[in-house]
Design a protein around this motif. Structure first.
Motif, mmCIF file in Angstrom:
data_model
loop_
_atom_site.group_PDB
_atom_site.id
_atom_site.type_symbol
_atom_site.label_atom_id
_atom_site.label_comp_id
_atom_site.label_asym_id
_atom_site.label_seq_id
_atom_site.Cartn_x
_atom_site.Cartn_y
_atom_site.Cartn_z
ATOM 1 N N ARG A 121 -1.204 2.181 -40.064
ATOM 2 C CA ARG A 121 -0.623 3.622 -39.668
ATOM 3 C C ARG A 121 0.907 3.520 -39.048
ATOM 4 N NH1 ARG A 121 -6.767 4.389 -39.929
ATOM 5 N NH2 ARG A 121 -6.959 5.679 -41.929
ATOM 6 N N PRO A 122 1.968 4.605 -39.601
ATOM 7 C CA PRO A 122 2.805 4.239 -38.347
ATOM 8 C C PRO A 122 2.658 5.239 -37.214
ATOM 9 C CG PRO A 122 2.472 5.899 -40.058
ATOM 10 C CD PRO A 122 1.345 5.242 -40.479
ATOM 11 N N GLY A 123 3.400 4.934 -36.396
ATOM 12 C CA GLY A 123 2.475 5.569 -35.023
ATOM 13 C C GLY A 123 1.577 4.576 -33.853
ATOM 14 N N PHE A 124 1.483 3.717 -34.701
ATOM 15 C CA PHE A 124 -0.178 2.989 -33.925
ATOM 16 C C PHE A 124 0.323 2.546 -32.335
ATOM 17 C CE2 PHE A 124 -2.865 -0.541 -32.722
ATOM 18 C CZ PHE A 124 -3.445 -0.276 -33.064
ATOM 19 N N LYS A 125 -1.197 3.021 -31.631
ATOM 20 C CA LYS A 125 -0.759 2.735 -30.198
ATOM 21 C C LYS A 125 -2.168 1.652 -29.516
ATOM 22 C CE LYS A 125 2.415 5.364 -29.337
ATOM 23 N NZ LYS A 125 4.212 5.236 -28.775
ATOM 24 N N LEU A 126 -2.030 0.931 -29.139
ATOM 25 C CA LEU A 126 -3.356 0.678 -27.973
ATOM 26 C C LEU A 126 -3.510 1.097 -27.003
ATOM 27 C CD1 LEU A 126 -3.930 -2.355 -28.518
ATOM 28 C CD2 LEU A 126 -2.862 -2.924 -26.431
ATOM 29 N N ARG A 127 -4.845 1.477 -27.925
ATOM 30 C CA ARG A 127 -5.817 1.994 -26.447
ATOM 31 C C ARG A 127 -6.866 1.486 -25.994
ATOM 32 N NH1 ARG A 127 -4.566 7.933 -27.142
ATOM 33 N NH2 ARG A 127 -2.851 7.949 -28.918
ATOM 34 N N ASP A 128 -7.529 1.793 -24.079
ATOM 35 C CA ASP A 128 -9.039 1.323 -24.284
ATOM 36 C C ASP A 128 -9.450 2.115 -24.275
ATOM 37 O OD1 ASP A 128 -8.970 3.470 -22.356
ATOM 38 O OD2 ASP A 128 -8.190 2.911 -20.685
ATOM 39 N N ALA A 129 -10.821 1.448 -23.988
ATOM 40 C CA ALA A 129 -12.246 2.157 -24.629
ATOM 41 C C ALA A 129 -12.633 3.618 -24.339
ATOM 42 C CB ALA A 129 -13.622 1.505 -23.988
ATOM 43 N N ASN A 130 -11.879 4.212 -22.965
ATOM 44 C CA ASN A 130 -11.794 5.020 -22.575
ATOM 45 C C ASN A 130 -10.683 5.576 -24.153
ATOM 46 O OD1 ASN A 130 -13.858 5.074 -21.629
ATOM 47 N ND2 ASN A 130 -12.766 4.216 -19.934
ATOM 48 N N GLY A 131 -10.061 5.613 -25.216
ATOM 49 C CA GLY A 131 -9.003 6.183 -25.315
ATOM 50 C C GLY A 131 -7.363 6.118 -24.492
ATOM 51 N N GLU A 132 -7.985 5.747 -23.570
ATOM 52 C CA GLU A 132 -5.934 5.542 -22.924
ATOM 53 C C GLU A 132 -5.160 4.748 -23.559
ATOM 54 O OE1 GLU A 132 -5.601 8.135 -20.172
ATOM 55 O OE2 GLU A 132 -7.662 9.061 -20.582
ATOM 56 N N VAL A 133 -3.645 5.335 -23.586
ATOM 57 C CA VAL A 133 -3.022 4.423 -24.421
ATOM 58 C C VAL A 133 -2.089 3.201 -22.995
ATOM 59 C CG1 VAL A 133 -0.317 4.661 -25.004
ATOM 60 C CG2 VAL A 133 -1.901 6.552 -25.553
ATOM 61 N N ILE A 134 -2.213 2.374 -23.370
ATOM 62 C CA ILE A 134 -2.124 1.122 -22.725
ATOM 63 C C ILE A 134 -0.936 0.621 -23.102
ATOM 64 C CG2 ILE A 134 -2.670 -1.030 -22.599
ATOM 65 C CD1 ILE A 134 -4.845 -1.012 -23.275
ATOM 66 N N PRO A 135 0.560 0.987 -22.227
ATOM 67 C CA PRO A 135 2.155 0.582 -22.060
ATOM 68 C C PRO A 135 2.131 -0.765 -22.568
ATOM 69 C CG PRO A 135 0.817 1.779 -20.326
ATOM 70 C CD PRO A 135 -0.190 1.253 -20.549
ATOM 71 N N ASP A 136 3.434 -0.692 -22.794
ATOM 72 C CA ASP A 136 4.042 -2.227 -23.437
ATOM 73 C C ASP A 136 3.739 -3.169 -22.221
ATOM 74 O OD1 ASP A 136 3.318 -1.882 -25.925
ATOM 75 O OD2 ASP A 136 5.722 -1.871 -26.227
ATOM 76 N N ASP A 195 -8.234 -14.664 -19.479
ATOM 77 C CA ASP A 195 -6.735 -14.147 -19.356
ATOM 78 C C ASP A 195 -6.407 -12.911 -19.780
ATOM 79 O OD1 ASP A 195 -5.998 -17.448 -18.522
ATOM 80 O OD2 ASP A 195 -6.474 -17.862 -20.462
ATOM 81 N N ILE A 196 -5.175 -12.911 -18.704
ATOM 82 C CA ILE A 196 -4.687 -10.964 -19.026
ATOM 83 C C ILE A 196 -3.539 -11.451 -20.009
ATOM 84 C CG2 ILE A 196 -3.776 -9.843 -17.877
ATOM 85 C CD1 ILE A 196 -6.134 -10.145 -16.750
ATOM 86 N N PHE A 197 -3.776 -9.775 -21.269
ATOM 87 C CA PHE A 197 -2.864 -10.160 -22.287
ATOM 88 C C PHE A 197 -2.400 -9.108 -22.248
ATOM 89 C CE2 PHE A 197 -6.357 -12.581 -23.006
ATOM 90 C CZ PHE A 197 -6.146 -13.337 -23.987
ATOM 91 N N GLU A 198 -0.808 -8.497 -22.749
ATOM 92 C CA GLU A 198 -0.625 -7.162 -23.298
ATOM 93 C C GLU A 198 0.114 -7.614 -24.353
ATOM 94 O OE1 GLU A 198 4.002 -9.087 -21.777
ATOM 95 O OE2 GLU A 198 2.380 -9.402 -20.150
ATOM 96 N N SER A 199 0.823 -5.832 -24.618
ATOM 97 C CA SER A 199 1.275 -5.390 -25.451
ATOM 98 C C SER A 199 2.545 -5.768 -25.726
ATOM 99 C CB SER A 199 0.225 -4.423 -26.395
ATOM 100 O OG SER A 199 1.177 -3.416 -24.806
ATOM 101 N N GLU A 200 3.135 -5.358 -26.847
ATOM 102 C CA GLU A 200 4.522 -5.214 -27.259
ATOM 103 C C GLU A 200 4.683 -4.859 -27.884
ATOM 104 O OE1 GLU A 200 9.549 -7.441 -27.218
ATOM 105 O OE2 GLU A 200 7.503 -8.994 -26.786
ATOM 106 N N THR A 201 5.421 -3.437 -28.499
ATOM 107 C CA THR A 201 6.245 -3.251 -29.967
ATOM 108 C C THR A 201 7.343 -2.980 -30.388
ATOM 109 O OG1 THR A 201 5.035 -0.971 -28.803
ATOM 110 C CG2 THR A 201 5.997 -0.330 -30.859
ATOM 111 N N ILE A 202 7.705 -3.443 -31.825
ATOM 112 C CA ILE A 202 8.512 -3.910 -31.785
ATOM 113 C C ILE A 202 8.202 -3.469 -34.154
ATOM 114 C CG2 ILE A 202 10.064 -6.044 -33.182
ATOM 115 C CD1 ILE A 202 8.865 -7.993 -30.725
ATOM 116 N N ASP A 203 9.724 -2.129 -33.550
ATOM 117 C CA ASP A 203 9.998 -1.456 -34.685
ATOM 118 C C ASP A 203 8.720 -0.837 -35.089
ATOM 119 O OD1 ASP A 203 12.712 -2.310 -35.002
ATOM 120 O OD2 ASP A 203 12.062 -4.288 -36.121
#
Length: 287
Positions: A121-136, A195-203
């Motif tokens: 779906r467009p506008g997908f956001k990565l969130r933790d188990a509590n529903g909080e958005v995880i910033p890139d 290990d520690i991971f992170e996200s990046e949003t592109i297009d």
């Protein structure tokens, strides 16, 4: 793991391209072709399977075009029609000889329901188990969930630095950086460490990353592992994130066809990728 007899496939020659010869989904199968002009005679196929003691004699699979059918050898009226998305799961269940057609049908309904929800779906956001958005760029760890009592208690982690949140007897995703290859290095599972991971949003597409590298499926390689590489994955290489109703996540190939699983090679080390396991790997994001 106990020896598992191969599953017998019946298919038309023109359908042979549907076999996954470049990975391990069909490693535990044998194939017999039938003429395209012939009708599918399940009773005949059952008698053939019964003459082959070195293959699984409880069930067999029939391919014809887009239809995949698992059949009970002793009662050919008892069948289960399944999609190609569930092939690896069905093969692994039948090979273990622990399931019946009836249980496959019930479990299959649950899997199909999960696949139906996994539409990008467009506008997908990565969130933790509590529903909080995880910033890139924000670091997080990925716990592999097992039994309910294995889930990390969030109250135990308040105020602790990330590296101290990895408790005994918990399984975590990590980068197997000691196994550097031309295409990067594989993702793995470790006991008591991660290990520690992170996200990046592109297009508008969210990519999982580790130390600047992107998680991706090595579709041109000889394995089914997830790798970490330097370049942005192509559409075919993309790792897709799907949320369960409880806020935890699954990883799949793009489109939700095959779930990522963990193959525990040792008690404290597992390979991560598409292995035809019966159980999708469920993850929980911890900030």
């Amino acid at each position: 793991m106990a020896y598992q007899k191969p599953i017998h496939y019946f298919m038309r020659p023109e359908d042979s391209c549907s076999l996954h010869l470049d990975n391990n989904i069909n490693d535990n199968t044998i194939v017999e072709y039938f003429d395209s002009k012939d009708d599918i005679d399940l009773a005949k196929f059952a008698e053939i399977v019964k003459t082959k003691p070195n293959c699984n004699q409880k069930h067999f699979i029939v391919y014809k075009g887009d239809e995949h059918r698992a059949v009970d050898t002793d009662n050919v009226k008892n069948t289960y029609i399944f999609s190609s998305d569930l092939e690896s799961w069905v093969v692994s269940m039948l090979a273990a000889e622990t399931e019946t057609i009836d249980t496959l049908i019930e479990e299959g309904k649950r899997f199909e329901a999960m696949l139906a929800k996994h539409v990008p779906r467009p506008g997908f956001k990565l969130r933790d188990a509590n529903g909080e958005v995880i910033p890139d760029g924000k670091g997080f760890s990925l716990q592999i969930l097992g039994d309910p009592e294995e889930v990390l208690d969030e109250e135990d982690t308040d105020g602790l630095p990330m590296e101290e949140r990895l408790y005994d007897n918990k399984d975590w995703l990590a980068a197997f950086s000691d196994s550097i290859q031309a295409n990067g290095y594989p993702l793995c599972a470790l006991l008591d460490n991660g290990d520690i991971f992170e996200s990046e949003t592109i297009d508008d597409i969210v990519y999982l990353k580790h130390e600047g590298g992107y998680l991706y499926f090595d579709i041109d390689g000889e394995t089914n592992d997830i790798f970490i590489g330097k370049t942005v994955p192509t559409k075919e290489q993309r790792v897709q994130i799907h949320y369960d109703d409880d806020g935890d996540i699954y990883l799949t190939v793009l489109g939700g066809g095959n779930y990522v699983t963990c193959d525990w090679i040792k008690c404290s080390f597992g390979a991560v990728g598409i292995y035809g396991s019966a159980t999708p790997m469920k993850l929980r994001i911890h900030m």
